[in-house]
Design an enzyme around this catalytic site. Structure first.
Site: not given
Ligand code: SP5
Ligand code: ZN
Length: 346
Positions: A166, A200, A202, A289
């Site tokens: 990211h 991953d 994301h 994840d």
């Molecule tokens: C490297 C990696 O896997 N980074 C992941 C970062 C995830 N951040 C998420 C932030 C958004 C949170 N929203 C949650 C929604 C739950 N309903």
């Molecule tokens: Zn991730």
């Protein structure tokens, strides 16, 4: 296969992240994640890890801007100096900005608050005292693994922490500060064509940002659809690259609750595109994840699904640098990550 790891990852130890709205939760990208993986590697009789070589920062500055890198190197100290020089009661803390630049062309970089607002993309990339030092070591692990591949090895593993995908040319976010996989791919790209595959959960918004206008590194990501998932503003199928990079970025977003069989279909499409590109090297951003138990994901990939993902990637028959990214189901993390790894390298 050599495994690169540095105990210095523990220097990066933010206490909290801002989850949603005003909810503060314990920082999920924590040092215990690495313990879980190291324990499982030992259990499954992988070789003991090697410490990374130290690389020149020019390897990083080919990927991240000088301004951003400077910011990362001094942010915690500037924040601490601000705290000390101001009459208040709060104790020393991690740095999380709360005011964000809406227009990235402004250049009023004077205070830590301006810089934080420019270079930090969200509230899940807190900067602790040792974050910069740990991020550098994380990059050193990735570059050490890349050098193994250049030396003729088929696989090398970088247990990078903090993760990197990211982090863009000039931003951190989503637990990531320096883009380990992108820096390794850029390093390899001096020798031959490189494909970077990101599994991953994301979307790899940082990696995409870095290579978007390049055609020597083909970037491919499978991820939860940004219509509903972080990072929301990147990861759409129509983002295919720009300029000479047009056609060299592939996003494969998938639906909430994606299961093994659907995932394998998406992955096969990504692998076919990589084969068409005919790279010499592969960099794998290996996040787990996607697992059904992950608190940060919605995908429903089983343990055996993760093993199969590794096996499918193995069919590319490419020398591969494997870089650890996300995965937060702490009790299963070691098993899950080493499962994917074993599918690929064993
Ligand atoms: C490297 C990696 O896997 N980074 C992941 C970062 C995830 N951040 C998420 C932030 C958004 C949170 N929203 C949650 C929604 C739950 N309903
Ligand atoms: Zn991730």
């Amino acid at each position: 296969m050599k495994i690169f790891h540095s105990p210095k990852h523990t220097l990066h130890n933010p206490k909290y992240e801002v989850y949603e709205a005003a909810e503060l939760i314990e920082f999920r990208e924590n040092a215990a994640r690495m313990d879980s993986i190291l324990a499982r590697l030992e259990l499954e009789k992988y070789p003991k890890y090697s410490l990374p070589t130290q690389y020149d920062i020019s390897t990083i500055l080919e990927v991240h801007t000088q301004e951003y890198f400077q910011f990362l190197s001094s942010a915690w100290e500037e924040w601490e100096n601000y705290r000390i020089s101001n009459p208040n009661n709060y104790p020393s803390t991690d740095y999380i900005p709360s005011t964000f630049a809406s227009n990235e062309t402004v250049s009023r970089h004077s205070t830590i608050f301006h810089k934080g607002g420019m270079f930090v993309k969200d509230l899940t990339a807190p900067i602790s005292q040792g974050t910069f030092a740990a991020a550098l070591e994380s990059v050193n692990c990735a570059l050490s693994a890349a050098d193994e591949i250049l030396g003729g090895e088929t696989f090398a593993l970088s247990l990078s922490r903090p993760p990197g995908h990211h982090a863009g040319k000039a931003f951190c976010g989503g637990y990531c500060y320096l883009n380990n996989a992108a820096i390794a791919a850029n390093y390899l790209s001096k020798s031959a064509k490189v494909a970077l595959l990101d599994v991953d959960y994301h979307a790899f918004n940082g990696t995409q940002d870095i290579f978007y206008e390049r055609n020597d590194v083909f970037t491919v990501s499978l991820h939860g659809d940004p219509h509903f998932e972080y990072p929301y503003f990147s990861g759409y199928a129509e983002e295919t690259g720009d300029g000479v990079g047009e056609g060299f970025n592939l996003n494969v977003p998938y639906r909430k609750g994606t299961t093994d069989l659907e995932y394998f279909m998406h992955l096969q499409k990504a692998l076919d595109a990589i084969t068409d590109f005919s790279p010499k090297y592969l960099v794998l951003s290996a996040g787990v994840d996607t697992h059904e138990g992950d608190p940060n994901g919605t995908a429903k990939i089983s343990y055996s699904g993760l093993v199969k993902i590794g096996e499918m990637i193995k069919q590319l028959h490419l020398p591969t640098v494997i870089i650890f990214e996300g995965g937060y189901a702490i009790d299963d993390l070691g098993k899950n990550f080493v499962g994917l790894l074993g599918g690929l390298v064993r």
